[in-house]
Design a protein around this motif. Structure first.
Motif, short mmCIF file in Angstrom:
data_model
loop_
_atom_site.label_atom_id
_atom_site.label_comp_id
_atom_site.label_asym_id
_atom_site.label_seq_id
_atom_site.Cartn_x
_atom_site.Cartn_y
_atom_site.Cartn_z
N GLY A 32 0.79 -1.22 0.00
CA GLY A 32 0.00 0.00 0.00
C GLY A 32 0.82 1.27 0.00
N HIS A 33 2.09 1.18 0.38
CA HIS A 33 2.94 2.36 0.39
C HIS A 33 3.34 2.80 -1.01
N LEU A 64 1.16 3.85 -2.70
CA LEU A 64 0.12 4.87 -2.83
C LEU A 64 0.20 5.83 -1.64
N GLY A 92 -0.18 8.53 1.05
CA GLY A 92 -1.31 9.39 1.35
C GLY A 92 -2.66 8.72 1.18
N HIS A 93 -2.65 7.49 0.62
CA HIS A 93 -3.92 6.80 0.36
C HIS A 93 -4.02 5.47 1.10
N SER A 94 -2.87 4.91 1.49
CA SER A 94 -2.90 3.61 2.16
C SER A 94 -1.73 3.50 3.12
N ASP A 95 -2.00 2.98 4.31
CA ASP A 95 -0.95 2.75 5.29
C ASP A 95 -0.49 1.30 5.31
#
Length: 415
Positions: free
Chosen positions: A226-227, A229, A231-234
């Motif tokens: 997810g990183h 992305l 700001g959108h996924s932690d």
């Protein structure tokens, strides 16, 4: 489009890297694995060792001194010369060798190479066509530059110990020399790319293969997750491979490696094994949902597999085209039917009458073949290679007498 039938004017060779000369100043596994790959493609690899020799010469069982198991695993198809590079005569001899080499590769810390006068600026000034490969622990200019690095250190820094913790609850290293070997493969392809570029430009260059950056890149292929992305996924770490249930499935009499992956695979697995209700479970009907519920999926599959023997599941998966295989033990590999049928292992008897077993290169090329050759004894080719480089017999004999160079007792100038 028509294909030209004109005969090629290119010279035919018996191996892909025939005529490429590599000076290998690396040791342990990282560098030697890289140079062995290049030797398997046909390069002439001259291993340059200190009077003490590569430490792996003494790692593991052996039939004669200096030819221990770990050394044999990464040093086939090479020559060995022995130089004490702290001696000015030995350093000058190495420079002479480098003048006609295509590649010089080392795993010495850069500051030590500079202190010896063997930095890339010096050698490229003498031989502008040289590929000078620094196999370092950490990239030059970085916060960790110049630090020593071994496989365990790099596995820990690159997150491997952490992903083992996520999966098993205990921080561990992978039980294989993963960082050394992965980075060795990267070093081999970097050297090949530099040689290819030299064919186009006529120029050599300095290339750096840092272990930390290379292994981190390797780990984050799937685990940046997810990183990718920001700001959108932690989310970081790929759930499918991190679940504790990702392991060979226990059957009623052993283990099986089974990999239903596609929607069709999982529908077939559940419906044909007698559990059609799970085939319709919305948690398992798509790859995105399966990834979200991967632990439950693998735990459930494990419960189903445990009810029948391994042979049942291998037949089941073959019938329904689901990827599966037996879980080989290390001791099974030499008798594995596929590896035997492709002649993966070969035995070599050396001049002392000892029999050694090697793997061949796993790569097959239609117009290149290099059969495994016995790993060299320490300094087996010192005298012959120094004379071939242009040093006089008198100078070489003086170096051998003074300790600037060392020759194996049983060697001759014919090597």
């Amino acid at each position: 489009m028509q294909t030209s039938t004109k005969p090629t004017s290119q010279p035919q060779t018996s191996s892909a890297l025939e005529g490429i000369k590599i000076l290998d100043l690396t040791s342990v596994v990282f560098g030697p694995y890289a140079s062995q790959i290049l030797a398997d493609y046909g390069a002439e690899v001259i291993k340059v060792e200190s009077p003490e020799g590569d430490s792996t010469r003494n790692t593991g069982p052996r039939l004669e001194e200096g030819l221990s198991a770990i050394f044999l695993g990464v040093n086939r198809n090479k020559k060995s010369i022995c130089l004490n590079l702290k001696d000015p005569q030995a350093r000058d001899a190495l420079l002479k060798l480098a003048d006609t080499a295509d590649v010089l590769m080392h795993s010495v810390r850069p500051q030590k190479m500079a202190a010896l006068g063997l930095d890339h600026e010096t050698l490229l000034a003498r031989n502008p066509k040289l590929i000078y490969a620094g196999l370092h622990g950490f990239g030059n200019g970085g916060a960790y530059a110049g630090r020593p690095a071994y496989d365990d250190i790099i596995q820990g820094l690159s997150g491997i110990a952490d992903i083992m913790t996520i999966q098993s609850g205990t921080p561990r290293y992978l039980p294989t020399i993963a960082a050394d070997k992965t980075c060795g493969v990267a070093a081999a392809h970097a050297i090949l790319a530099a040689l290819f570029q030299r064919e186009r430009t006529g120029r050599g260059q300095f290339i750096e293969i840092p272990m930390f950056e290379t292994m981190t890149s390797y780990v984050l292929v799937e685990h940046l997750y997810g990183h990718h992305l920001p700001g959108h996924s932690d989310e970081i770490g790929y759930p499918r491979v991190l679940t504790e249930w990702r392991k060979p499935y226990r059957t009623s009499d052993g283990f099986v490696c089974m990999m239903p992956y596609t929607d069709k695979h999982w529908r077939t697995f559940f419906s044909q094994s007698g559990y059609p209700q799970h085939a319709a479970d919305e948690r398992f009907t798509s790859i995105s949902m399966r990834t979200r519920h991967i632990a439950e999926l693998y735990e459930l599959a494990g419960q189903i597999v445990s009810k029948h023997p391994t042979a049942h599941w291998l037949d089941f998966c073959d019938t329904h085209e689901i990827p599966a295989a037996a879980a080989n033990k290390l001791a099974d590999l030499e008798s594995d039917p596929h590896l035997k049928s492709v002649d993966f292992f070969t035995d070599i008897q050396n001049d002392a009458g000892h029999r050694y077993r090697f793997t061949r290169s796993p790569i097959r090329m239609e117009h290149s073949r290099v059969d495994p050759v016995m790993a060299p004894r320490l300094g087996e080719h010192t005298r012959a290679e120094l004379i071939r480089a242009g040093l006089s017999v008198e100078i070489v004999d003086k170096m051998l007498s003074s300790g600037a160079a060392k020759q194996h007792a049983g060697s001759s100038d014919k090597n």
